[in-house]
Write a protein that holds these residues in place. Structure first.
Motif, mmCIF file in Angstrom:
data_model
loop_
_atom_site.group_PDB
_atom_site.id
_atom_site.type_symbol
_atom_site.label_atom_id
_atom_site.label_comp_id
_atom_site.label_asym_id
_atom_site.label_seq_id
_atom_site.Cartn_x
_atom_site.Cartn_y
_atom_site.Cartn_z
ATOM 1 N N ARG A 97 9.216 8.401 -21.323
ATOM 2 C CA ARG A 97 8.567 7.797 -22.485
ATOM 3 C C ARG A 97 8.082 6.402 -22.124
ATOM 4 N N CYS A 98 6.888 6.069 -22.567
ATOM 5 C CA CYS A 98 6.318 4.758 -22.249
ATOM 6 C C CYS A 98 7.103 3.667 -22.986
ATOM 7 N N PRO A 99 7.593 2.660 -22.276
ATOM 8 C CA PRO A 99 8.355 1.596 -22.939
ATOM 9 C C PRO A 99 7.505 0.702 -23.833
ATOM 10 N N ARG A 100 6.170 0.734 -23.672
ATOM 11 C CA ARG A 100 5.319 -0.126 -24.501
ATOM 12 C C ARG A 100 4.866 0.581 -25.771
ATOM 13 N N CYS A 101 4.190 1.720 -25.625
ATOM 14 C CA CYS A 101 3.606 2.383 -26.793
ATOM 15 C C CYS A 101 4.484 3.491 -27.355
ATOM 16 N N GLY A 102 5.547 3.882 -26.620
ATOM 17 C CA GLY A 102 6.460 4.891 -27.119
ATOM 18 C C GLY A 102 5.994 6.325 -26.959
ATOM 19 N N SER A 103 4.892 6.552 -26.242
ATOM 20 C CA SER A 103 4.366 7.914 -26.064
ATOM 21 C C SER A 103 5.218 8.680 -25.057
ATOM 22 N N TRP A 104 5.469 9.973 -25.372
ATOM 23 C CA TRP A 104 6.193 10.832 -24.450
ATOM 24 C C TRP A 104 5.216 11.551 -23.526
ATOM 25 N N ASN A 105 5.697 11.867 -22.332
ATOM 26 C CA ASN A 105 4.925 12.669 -21.386
ATOM 27 C C ASN A 105 3.580 12.027 -21.042
ATOM 28 N N SER A 106 3.555 10.705 -21.030
ATOM 29 C CA SER A 106 2.285 10.011 -20.751
ATOM 30 C C SER A 106 2.317 9.228 -19.447
ATOM 31 N N ILE A 107 3.464 9.201 -18.747
ATOM 32 C CA ILE A 107 3.578 8.444 -17.499
ATOM 33 C C ILE A 107 3.199 9.340 -16.337
ATOM 34 N N GLU A 108 2.171 8.936 -15.579
ATOM 35 C CA GLU A 108 1.700 9.713 -14.443
ATOM 36 C C GLU A 108 1.580 8.820 -13.220
ATOM 37 N N VAL A 109 1.508 9.462 -12.047
ATOM 38 C CA VAL A 109 1.322 8.704 -10.808
ATOM 39 C C VAL A 109 -0.092 8.162 -10.762
ATOM 40 N N ASP A 110 -0.210 6.909 -10.340
ATOM 41 C CA ASP A 110 -1.523 6.269 -10.252
ATOM 42 C C ASP A 110 -1.989 6.327 -8.802
ATOM 43 N N TYR A 111 -3.158 6.955 -8.589
ATOM 44 C CA TYR A 111 -3.746 7.006 -7.259
ATOM 45 C C TYR A 111 -5.030 6.189 -7.268
ATOM 46 N N PRO A 112 -4.905 4.881 -7.083
ATOM 47 C CA PRO A 112 -6.129 4.070 -7.115
ATOM 48 C C PRO A 112 -6.982 4.311 -5.883
ATOM 49 N N ALA A 124 0.805 -1.217 0.000
ATOM 50 C CA ALA A 124 0.000 0.000 0.000
ATOM 51 C C ALA A 124 0.839 1.270 0.000
ATOM 52 N N LEU A 125 2.126 1.187 0.429
ATOM 53 C CA LEU A 125 2.960 2.387 0.478
ATOM 54 C C LEU A 125 3.772 2.580 -0.799
ATOM 55 N N LYS A 126 3.646 1.670 -1.742
ATOM 56 C CA LYS A 126 4.420 1.787 -2.972
ATOM 57 C C LYS A 126 3.730 2.735 -3.950
ATOM 58 N N THR A 127 4.507 3.565 -4.598
ATOM 59 C CA THR A 127 3.986 4.467 -5.622
ATOM 60 C C THR A 127 4.025 3.762 -6.966
ATOM 61 N N GLU A 128 2.901 3.753 -7.653
ATOM 62 C CA GLU A 128 2.815 3.136 -8.969
ATOM 63 C C GLU A 128 2.543 4.214 -10.014
ATOM 64 N N TYR A 129 3.017 3.950 -11.213
ATOM 65 C CA TYR A 129 2.805 4.858 -12.340
ATOM 66 C C TYR A 129 2.086 4.097 -13.439
ATOM 67 N N PHE A 130 1.411 4.871 -14.294
ATOM 68 C CA PHE A 130 0.738 4.226 -15.416
ATOM 69 C C PHE A 130 0.766 5.163 -16.614
ATOM 70 N N CYS A 131 0.672 4.541 -17.798
ATOM 71 C CA CYS A 131 0.652 5.297 -19.048
ATOM 72 C C CYS A 131 -0.781 5.677 -19.376
ATOM 73 N N THR A 132 -1.011 6.946 -19.607
ATOM 74 C CA THR A 132 -2.367 7.408 -19.924
ATOM 75 C C THR A 132 -2.821 6.974 -21.309
ATOM 76 N N GLU A 133 -1.910 6.495 -22.143
ATOM 77 C CA GLU A 133 -2.266 6.083 -23.503
ATOM 78 C C GLU A 133 -2.589 4.597 -23.579
ATOM 79 N N CYS A 134 -1.644 3.757 -23.116
ATOM 80 C CA CYS A 134 -1.841 2.302 -23.258
ATOM 81 C C CYS A 134 -2.142 1.612 -21.933
#
Length: 469
Positions: A433-448, A413-423
């Motif tokens: 840059r996202c290592p999967r889809c190659g999009s720049w500026n798409s990695i953001e902090v995920d607050y589930p 629960a204390l770990k910070t996760e990031y996710f790509c807003t595109e893929c």
């Protein structure tokens, strides 16, 4: 329908090849004879060098003569065996080729009918299926049906019936139709169709499977069990059929209980427990049956025996819930303590005993049990959560905090996760840059959103309190 289609033409069980078996046996025997011959030769080396007279003027050694005699016999037997194997292989290939010619169209039609009219999807390998048979009128007709099939399932049945009436010689279509009729609970029509199927080599198991499925749909367990035994006798791989047979016997016992025929049902269940001890429903239903006859002690005894053999927590739940529903917590504690003492590995029953103490708000006893199993458990958020709650209730906030920290650490629960807003790729680290889809500026902090509830940890939100036994 899935079970029936898996045993349509060409999918019957594989048997062992007797010719290959005999080849292995004979090869093994020859190797043993050769090894023994080398051993005897070593023991009688001097004797084998003695002269052996083939005629008045021709001589050789005894060893050479024995070797020649052995080779002559071996070559004669080998040639005879090879000729016999060649003859059998030729007959087998001829029989298989004949059956393949007879069944190829049936198989293709069954597959196409199922793909087009039942699944209503285009066969991915239609060209392969149709190879060599494009000139057949029915196959051409089915090919034209691809992409033009109605969504109405009843209309699909009508289409199958029309094909069966127009081409009655194609058994593959009838097999698919019979399977669909059974799945739609049109049992009388399915019975008539199955009875009309001819006996064709290679289709016996498929037809028997349809008859079994029909008996299951009618809940005729006696008939379905008898048919399944015949199918199992014809099949090399008996694992799936053995499991099917156990399930059919269990359903037979269930129907007997529903009809208040408790003793015959109990006999079946006890046989299942003996022959298939890891079939959990038999243990559960036997205990339920004894409870129905107001023999709770026998039910608990059965569930106790079942747990010691299977180590499934379902039976511990059954025991605990039985006594708590009857407001007999002392008996629940006594029974679980006995199981802890009798188990080779007491971790699970001891955890259940501790959780029972927790539910009864017997905090010191619960902590004692949990602390006994804590060193054995590598990771358990549930266990640490319970320990934290108990430490808090017994006035030990530091220990409670430590336990809750372990819970947080274990569930991440204390770990910070990031996710790509595109893929939507999830990652533990930020990147430009996202290592999967190659999009720049798409990695953001995920607050589930917080989704963890006490019930997710296997707990009731509140302890159960009893005012008396």
């Amino acid at each position: 329908m899935g079970q029936t289609l898996r045993q349509l033409p060409g999918t019957s069980g594989k048997g062992s090849d007797p010719v290959k078996t005999w080849k292995v046996v004979i090869t093994t025997l020859i190797l043993l004879v050769v090894i023994y011959g080398v051993y005897v030769t070593f023991l009688n080396y001097d004797s084998l060098r003695e002269p052996f007279y083939l005629s008045r003027t021709s001589t050789t050694t005894i060893g050479v003569f024995i070797l020649l005699a052995f080779l002559a016999g071996f070559v004669t037997m080998g040639l005879r065996f090879l000729l016999e194997s060649w003859r059998r292989d030729r007959e087998s290939r001829k029989s298989k080729a004949t059956l393949q010619r007879e069944m190829s169209v049936h198989d293709k039609i069954a597959l196409l009918v199922w793909s087009i009219l039942v699944r209503r999807t285009e066969p991915p390998s239609a060209n392969v299926i149709l190879a060599g048979s494009q000139d057949h009128p029915l196959l051409s007709f089915l090919t034209r049906c691809v992409g033009a099939v109605p969504d109405d399932q009843d209309q699909s049945i009508e289409s199958l019936q029309e094909l069966t009436a127009k081409y009655p010689e194609f058994t593959g279509v009838k097999l698919v139709l019979a399977s669909e009729l059974i799945s739609r609970n049109q049992l009388d029509e399915a019975q008539k169709l199955i009875d009309s199927l001819p006996v064709i080599p290679g289709l016996e198991t498929s037809i028997m499977t349809l008859r079994r499925n029909l008996a299951v749909a009618r809940r005729d367990w006696k008939d379905s069990i008898a048919i399944e035994k015949k199918i199992m006798a014809r099949t090399a791989d008996k694992g799936d059929h053995r499991r099917m047979l156990v399930g059919l016997q269990y359903e037979q016992a269930r129907d007997l209980i529903a009809g208040n025929n408790l003793r015959p049902a109990l006999t079946i269940l006890r046989v299942l427990q003996k022959d298939h001890p890891h079939f959990i429903p038999a243990w559960v239903m036997t205990g339920d049956l004894y409870i129905k006859e107001d023999e709770a002690e026998k039910a608990v005894s059965i569930w106790r025996e079942g747990f010691l053999k299977t180590h499934t927590i379902i039976l511990l739940h059954r025991i605990t819930d039985l006594f708590l529903d009857r407001e007999q917590p002392e008996k629940a504690i006594e029974t679980l303590a006995d199981i802890v003492y009798s188990s080779e590995n007491d971790t699970i029953p001891r955890f259940f005993l501790g959780r029972l103490y927790y539910r009864l708000e017997m905090h010191d006893e619960a902590l004692r049990e949990f602390n006994l199993i804590k060193p054995r458990v590598f990771r358990s958020p549930t266990l640490n959560y319970l320990i934290g709650v108990l430490e808090e209730r017994t006035g030990k906030p530091e220990k409670a905090t430590a336990a809750f920290r372990r819970v947080i650490s274990e569930i991440g629960a204390l770990k910070t996760e990031y996710f790509c807003t595109e893929c939507k790729l999830r990652t533990a680290t930020w990147s430009d840059r996202c290592p999967r889809c190659g999009s720049w500026n798409s990695i953001e902090v995920d607050y589930p959103e917080e989704k963890t509830q006490p019930t997710d940890l296997g707990l009731n939100p509140y302890p159960i309190r009893f005012t008396g036994a």
